[in-house]
Design a protein around this motif. Structure first.
Motif, mmCIF file in Angstrom:
data_model
loop_
_atom_site.group_PDB
_atom_site.id
_atom_site.type_symbol
_atom_site.label_atom_id
_atom_site.label_comp_id
_atom_site.label_asym_id
_atom_site.label_seq_id
_atom_site.Cartn_x
_atom_site.Cartn_y
_atom_site.Cartn_z
ATOM 1 N N MET A 1 8.941 -58.051 24.325
ATOM 2 C CA MET A 1 8.395 -56.616 24.590
ATOM 3 C C MET A 1 9.537 -55.964 24.019
ATOM 4 O O MET A 1 10.536 -55.701 24.868
ATOM 5 N N ALA A 2 8.869 -54.725 23.182
ATOM 6 C CA ALA A 2 10.532 -54.111 23.107
ATOM 7 C C ALA A 2 10.171 -53.289 24.012
ATOM 8 O O ALA A 2 9.465 -52.535 24.279
ATOM 9 N N THR A 3 11.829 -52.473 24.535
ATOM 10 C CA THR A 3 11.651 -51.422 25.260
ATOM 11 C C THR A 3 10.947 -50.022 24.555
ATOM 12 O O THR A 3 11.304 -50.076 23.627
ATOM 13 N N GLU A 4 10.031 -49.633 25.114
ATOM 14 C CA GLU A 4 9.478 -48.784 25.241
ATOM 15 C C GLU A 4 10.664 -46.945 25.237
ATOM 16 O O GLU A 4 11.272 -46.988 26.118
ATOM 17 N N ARG A 5 10.552 -46.498 24.208
ATOM 18 C CA ARG A 5 11.205 -44.691 24.173
ATOM 19 C C ARG A 5 10.498 -43.562 23.390
ATOM 20 O O ARG A 5 9.233 -44.022 22.859
ATOM 21 N N PHE A 6 10.756 -42.661 24.850
ATOM 22 C CA PHE A 6 10.976 -40.860 23.658
ATOM 23 C C PHE A 6 11.975 -40.480 23.331
ATOM 24 O O PHE A 6 13.060 -40.991 23.353
ATOM 25 N N THR A 7 11.402 -39.758 22.643
ATOM 26 C CA THR A 7 12.146 -38.138 21.943
ATOM 27 C C THR A 7 12.731 -37.712 22.620
ATOM 28 O O THR A 7 11.533 -36.691 22.773
ATOM 29 N N GLY A 8 13.378 -36.735 22.397
ATOM 30 C CA GLY A 8 13.992 -35.678 23.398
ATOM 31 C C GLY A 8 15.292 -35.048 23.599
ATOM 32 O O GLY A 8 16.062 -35.409 23.495
ATOM 33 N N TRP A 9 15.501 -33.722 25.122
ATOM 34 C CA TRP A 9 16.842 -33.169 24.226
ATOM 35 C C TRP A 9 17.422 -33.878 25.710
ATOM 36 O O TRP A 9 17.338 -33.410 26.354
ATOM 37 N N VAL A 10 18.851 -34.402 25.214
ATOM 38 C CA VAL A 10 19.394 -35.065 26.697
ATOM 39 C C VAL A 10 20.703 -34.772 26.873
ATOM 40 O O VAL A 10 21.780 -34.345 26.044
ATOM 41 N N GLY A 11 21.080 -34.397 28.389
ATOM 42 C CA GLY A 11 22.298 -34.047 28.185
ATOM 43 C C GLY A 11 22.912 -34.606 29.270
ATOM 44 O O GLY A 11 22.527 -35.788 30.047
ATOM 45 N N LYS A 12 24.435 -35.114 28.096
ATOM 46 C CA LYS A 12 25.657 -36.793 28.670
ATOM 47 C C LYS A 12 26.464 -36.033 29.335
ATOM 48 O O LYS A 12 26.842 -36.986 30.111
ATOM 49 N N ASP A 13 26.698 -34.782 29.474
ATOM 50 C CA ASP A 13 28.385 -34.448 30.713
ATOM 51 C C ASP A 13 27.456 -32.787 31.094
ATOM 52 O O ASP A 13 26.677 -32.439 30.487
ATOM 53 N N ALA A 14 28.382 -32.332 31.634
ATOM 54 C CA ALA A 14 28.175 -30.865 32.143
ATOM 55 C C ALA A 14 28.084 -29.766 31.130
ATOM 56 O O ALA A 14 27.884 -28.886 31.412
ATOM 57 N N SER A 15 28.804 -29.686 29.891
ATOM 58 C CA SER A 15 28.818 -29.992 28.912
ATOM 59 C C SER A 15 27.481 -29.084 28.632
ATOM 60 O O SER A 15 26.849 -28.012 27.316
ATOM 61 N N ALA A 16 26.319 -29.538 29.012
ATOM 62 C CA ALA A 16 25.315 -29.943 28.026
ATOM 63 C C ALA A 16 24.401 -27.865 29.109
ATOM 64 O O ALA A 16 24.072 -27.957 28.450
ATOM 65 N N ALA A 17 24.834 -27.975 30.442
ATOM 66 C CA ALA A 17 24.533 -26.605 30.399
ATOM 67 C C ALA A 17 24.865 -25.722 29.986
ATOM 68 O O ALA A 17 24.857 -24.225 30.301
ATOM 69 N N ASP A 18 25.738 -25.739 28.816
ATOM 70 C CA ASP A 18 26.330 -24.259 27.932
ATOM 71 C C ASP A 18 25.466 -24.525 26.467
ATOM 72 O O ASP A 18 26.149 -23.427 26.093
#
Length: 361
Positions: A1-18
């Motif tokens: 069974m394929a892994t279920e995925r949602f979509t959204g706004w992802v923070g990948k490192d500390a620059s996400a807070a900027d």
């Protein structure tokens, strides 16, 4: 069974807070029949989101999907969930699970349970990471999903920020007796503070006082329901002039350099100061005699319970308390973060997921 995925706004490192979130797929928790899937229409922006993205409170565990002031529609409801049906307007605050068995959970204090699960930056009972509301969909254990249908007088963009920001101040106001016999002070007029003023007034407090560094927001404070303003930079003698004049203070300030000794001195004998602002570093030191000599109390609270969420929303529904909301399209979330960082929220930024919101007009 394929892994279920949602979509959204992802923070990948500390620059996400900027303001560097990336729109992409992410993995929600594995579906269980105790869960509810929510098509998100609105999500408030909380200071906790940026503290988490920046790693200000603890070592970060990227990637993150933050956001814990969620409002939307239930689109999938597990067979073990009875209080929500598909199509209901629902909401989620800062908590999404707890053990449900300890004395804290059984007494309506589940937000202090040792197995409390944050809506993001936490782990569910099955070990999966919790993910938040800067997204198209969320999957949350149904016991922590609030059915919002009873609060039909509150529009979703007004309601969303109450799920955390409003609750954060409503809970200590209610727990420590804000009402006709209490003179209540609110330190700071920001996202939390503006709720503090409104809910202190809605609870019928004898006097509501804003404590701020200047009078720049005095007009707003009075419109929100404050009786007067103490301006700590504009009144050199504020600490002595207003000493022992308040019964309850809610402190939303999160600066490690706040004048805590002087704030405590504003309390009447046996008064209580509740700390809700959470600094990245340590709290400032203070003179212990400010507590001892007048039997004052210093405590803190984090977030409220599900019962308190419902009480707060009913009060807002009945009295017309309204968030001063500053809406941004969710696809402009990075612009919203930059505005937040420039202190332009005035007083709560709300992300509107326009494609989902339009589907429910």
């Amino acid at each position: 069974m394929a892994t279920e995925r949602f979509t959204g706004w992802v923070g990948k490192d500390a620059s996400a807070a900027d303001g560097n979130l990336v729109y992409e797929e992410f993995q929600p928790k594995k579906w269980e029949e105790t869960d509810v899937d929510i098509e998100i229409t609105h999500c408030g922006m909380c200071g906790s989101d940026l503290h988490t993205l920046s790693g200000g409170w603890h070592k970060p565990e990227y990637p993150y999907v933050v956001g814990h002031e969620i409002v939307g529609r239930a689109v999938r409801v597990g067979s073990k969930v009875s209080h929500v049906k598909v199509g209901d307007r629902v909401g989620v605050g800062a908590q999404s699970d707890s053990c449900g068995e300890c004395d804290l959970c059984k007494s309506g204090n589940e937000s202090y349970c040792d197995r409390f699960t944050q809506t993001y930056d936490g782990r569910h009972k099955n070990g999966d990471r919790s993910t938040g509301g800067y997204a198209d969909n969320a999957r949350v254990p149904g016991s922590f999903v609030i059915n919002l249908n009873p609060y039909d007088k509150i529009p979703s963009e007004i309601l969303a920020p109450m799920m955390c920001g409003g609750l954060t101040v409503f809970s200590p106001l209610k727990r420590y007796g804000a009402g006709p016999n209490k003179r209540v002070g609110i330190i700071g007029l920001g996202g939390l503070g503006h709720f503090g003023v409104m809910f202190a007034r809605a609870l019928g407090s004898a006097e509501v006082v804003l404590i701020s560094r200047s009078r720049a927001k005095e007009a707003d404070a009075l419109k929100l329901g404050a009786d007067r303003v103490i301006a700590t930079k504009d009144e050199p003698d504020w600490a002595t002039k207003h000493a022992s004049s308040l019964d309850l203070i809610i402190n939303t300030a999160d600066s490690p350099n706040m004048p805590l000794t002087e704030y405590l001195g504003l309390l009447a004998p046996m008064g209580t100061l509740v700390q809700v602002g959470a600094p990245d570093g340590n709290m400032p030191g203070f003179n212990g005699f400010k507590l001892l000599a007048k039997n004052r109390n210093l405590t803190g609270t984090a977030i409220g319970s599900r019962l308190e969420i419902r009480e707060m929303l009913q009060l807002a529904n009945d009295t017309g308390v309204k968030t001063w909301a500053n809406p941004f399209p969710m696809d402009k979330v990075n612009d919203a973060i930059k505005a937040f960082n420039r202190s332009e929220a005035r007083y709560r930024i709300v992300l509107v997921n326009e494609k989902n919101a339009e589907a429910h007009l």
